[in-house]
Scaffold this motif. Structure first.
Motif, PDB file in Angstrom:
ATOM      1  N   ALA A 110      19.831  -5.101 -27.338  1.00 53.87           N
ATOM      2  CA  ALA A 110      20.656  -4.923 -26.145  1.00 53.87           C
ATOM      3  C   ALA A 110      21.708  -3.868 -26.412  1.00 53.87           C
ATOM      4  O   ALA A 110      22.246  -3.784 -27.512  1.00 53.87           O
ATOM      5  CB  ALA A 110      21.327  -6.234 -25.766  1.00 53.87           C
ATOM      6  N   ALA A 111      22.008  -3.037 -25.440  1.00 52.31           N
ATOM      7  CA  ALA A 111      23.058  -2.020 -25.561  1.00 52.31           C
ATOM      8  C   ALA A 111      23.992  -2.166 -24.378  1.00 52.31           C
ATOM      9  O   ALA A 111      23.547  -2.239 -23.233  1.00 52.31           O
ATOM     10  CB  ALA A 111      22.455  -0.617 -25.600  1.00 52.31           C
ATOM     11  N   SER A 128      14.004  -5.073 -24.116  1.00 57.62           N
ATOM     12  CA  SER A 128      15.391  -4.772 -24.394  1.00 57.62           C
ATOM     13  C   SER A 128      16.161  -4.616 -23.092  1.00 57.62           C
ATOM     14  O   SER A 128      15.588  -4.591 -22.011  1.00 57.62           O
ATOM     15  CB  SER A 128      15.491  -3.509 -25.242  1.00 57.62           C
ATOM     16  N   ALA A 129      17.472  -4.521 -23.189  1.00 62.43           N
ATOM     17  CA  ALA A 129      18.310  -4.412 -22.000  1.00 62.43           C
ATOM     18  C   ALA A 129      19.416  -3.409 -22.245  1.00 62.43           C
ATOM     19  O   ALA A 129      19.978  -3.342 -23.334  1.00 62.43           O
ATOM     20  CB  ALA A 129      18.909  -5.768 -21.655  1.00 62.43           C
ATOM     21  N   ALA A 130      19.740  -2.604 -21.263  1.00 60.26           N
ATOM     22  CA  ALA A 130      20.840  -1.654 -21.346  1.00 60.26           C
ATOM     23  C   ALA A 130      21.745  -1.871 -20.146  1.00 60.26           C
ATOM     24  O   ALA A 130      21.277  -1.921 -19.011  1.00 60.26           O
ATOM     25  CB  ALA A 130      20.317  -0.217 -21.370  1.00 60.26           C
ATOM     26  N   SER A 138      19.913   3.297 -19.859  1.00 64.37           N
ATOM     27  CA  SER A 138      18.539   3.782 -19.941  1.00 64.37           C
ATOM     28  C   SER A 138      17.770   3.049 -21.021  1.00 64.37           C
ATOM     29  O   SER A 138      18.297   2.766 -22.093  1.00 64.37           O
ATOM     30  CB  SER A 138      18.538   5.283 -20.251  1.00 64.37           C
ATOM     31  N   ASN A 139      16.504   2.713 -20.732  1.00 68.03           N
ATOM     32  CA  ASN A 139      15.614   2.204 -21.776  1.00 68.03           C
ATOM     33  C   ASN A 139      14.187   2.640 -21.499  1.00 68.03           C
ATOM     34  O   ASN A 139      13.835   3.024 -20.384  1.00 68.03           O
ATOM     35  CB  ASN A 139      15.724   0.677 -21.955  1.00 68.03           C
ATOM     36  N   ALA A 170      17.437  -2.088 -16.993  1.00 70.82           N
ATOM     37  CA  ALA A 170      18.592  -1.194 -17.070  1.00 70.82           C
ATOM     38  C   ALA A 170      19.466  -1.478 -15.867  1.00 70.82           C
ATOM     39  O   ALA A 170      18.993  -1.511 -14.727  1.00 70.82           O
ATOM     40  CB  ALA A 170      18.146   0.273 -17.078  1.00 70.82           C
ATOM     41  N   SER A 171      20.744  -1.693 -16.120  1.00 68.07           N
ATOM     42  CA  SER A 171      21.631  -2.094 -15.035  1.00 68.07           C
ATOM     43  C   SER A 171      23.029  -1.539 -15.247  1.00 68.07           C
ATOM     44  O   SER A 171      23.536  -1.526 -16.375  1.00 68.07           O
ATOM     45  CB  SER A 171      21.695  -3.629 -14.972  1.00 68.07           C
ATOM     46  N   ASN A 172      23.649  -1.046 -14.177  1.00 68.81           N
ATOM     47  CA  ASN A 172      25.065  -0.716 -14.256  1.00 68.81           C
ATOM     48  C   ASN A 172      25.733  -0.910 -12.902  1.00 68.81           C
ATOM     49  O   ASN A 172      25.075  -0.957 -11.871  1.00 68.81           O
ATOM     50  CB  ASN A 172      25.315   0.699 -14.812  1.00 68.81           C
TER      51      ASN A 172
END
Length: 264
Positions: free
Chosen positions: A141-142, A158-160, A170-171, A178-180
């Motif tokens: 995870a990032a 994975s998760a960003a 980004s992944n 990917a979420s923001n």
């Protein structure tokens, strides 16, 4: 076999079923009989990202659960079977990603002050402006919350995630997210059956893998493609929310005709 009470995470189909069993948020379910991982009992995962192996982001919903009673653990990941499960609360993708980050971060050596990690089941996190968090390991995870920052990983499942303005998540792993939530930001993934989500205005969610989906809020935009079973690119299309019938906060895919369709 043990008697425990564990915070777990569970994936579902979009109708909140799992293997044809209907669940409801807030309810507790009890299994009568043997409890064995991958065979009998109610299944969930201790590591949120392990849910992606069974319920990919492009076609699933997720919840925080409480597993109690007899517990049987799976050998290959953190999946467990339990005699009793409580479906505590449904999680949005940003919430789910944050749970994953918290789960992993609680298990790494803080003394290393790691910002970039390449090992499996790793986490990269920072909160400073103009910062970056990156990892390449599977089950990783990032995350960051600083302005004009970036969170990136390439491992499967994975998760960003980031919440800063002008940021990017980004992944490239399959079944990743990917979420923001920052304004003017971008969430992007290229893995199959992945999901990209943005909630800030003037932001873009882009998903380029097979059977992937994207959604954006008001004043945002989505980019999607359609690939055949071989992964060949057939169609690609972009749209602002409000144009081409695209509604805010709704998941979309691109169909075989190159048309936007609401994800089931």
């Amino acid at each position: 076999m043990s008697e425990e009470k564990i915070v777990t995470y569970k994936g579902f189909n979009t109708d909140l079923t799992c293997r044809d069993y209907q669940f409801e948020i807030g309810k507790t379910y009890e299994h009568d009989g043997d409890v064995e991982a991958c065979s009998s009992g109610f299944h969930a995962c201790e590591n949120p990202l392990d849910c992606f192996s069974y319920y990919p982001p492009a076609e699933s919903r997720y919840a925080e659960t409480i597993s109690t009673g007899k517990i049987s653990r799976h050998d290959d990941d953190t999946k467990i079977a339990s005699a009793t499960i409580t479906i505590k609360a449904e999680l949005s993708m940003p919430e789910f990603v944050q749970r994953a980050i918290d789960w992993i971060w609680n298990r790494v050596d803080k003394s290393l002050e790691q910002q970039i990690m390449t090992g499996n089941r790793s986490a990269a996190s920072n909160t400073g402006d103009y910062s970056a968090a990156s990892n390449t390991g599977d089950y990783s995870a990032a995350s960051n919350t600083g302005y004009r920052s970036a969170a990136s990983n390439t491992g499967n499942r994975s998760a960003a995630s980031n919440t800063g303005d002008y940021s990017a998540a980004s992944n490239t792993g399959n079944r990743s997210a990917a979420s923001n939530t920052g304004d003017h930001s971008a969430a992007s993934n290229t893995g199959n059956r992945s999901a990209a989500e943005v909630s800030g205005p003037h932001s873009v969610a882009a998903a380029f893998g097979i059977e992937s989906k994207a959604r954006a809020s008001i004043d945002g935009a989505i980019v999607l493609c359609y690939r055949d079973d071989n992964g060949d690119l057939i169609h690609i299309r972009a749209s602002r929310v409000g144009d081409n019938g695209i509604k805010a906060d709704v998941w979309y895919v691109l169909d075989e005709n190159g048309e936007f369709a609401e994800a089931e």
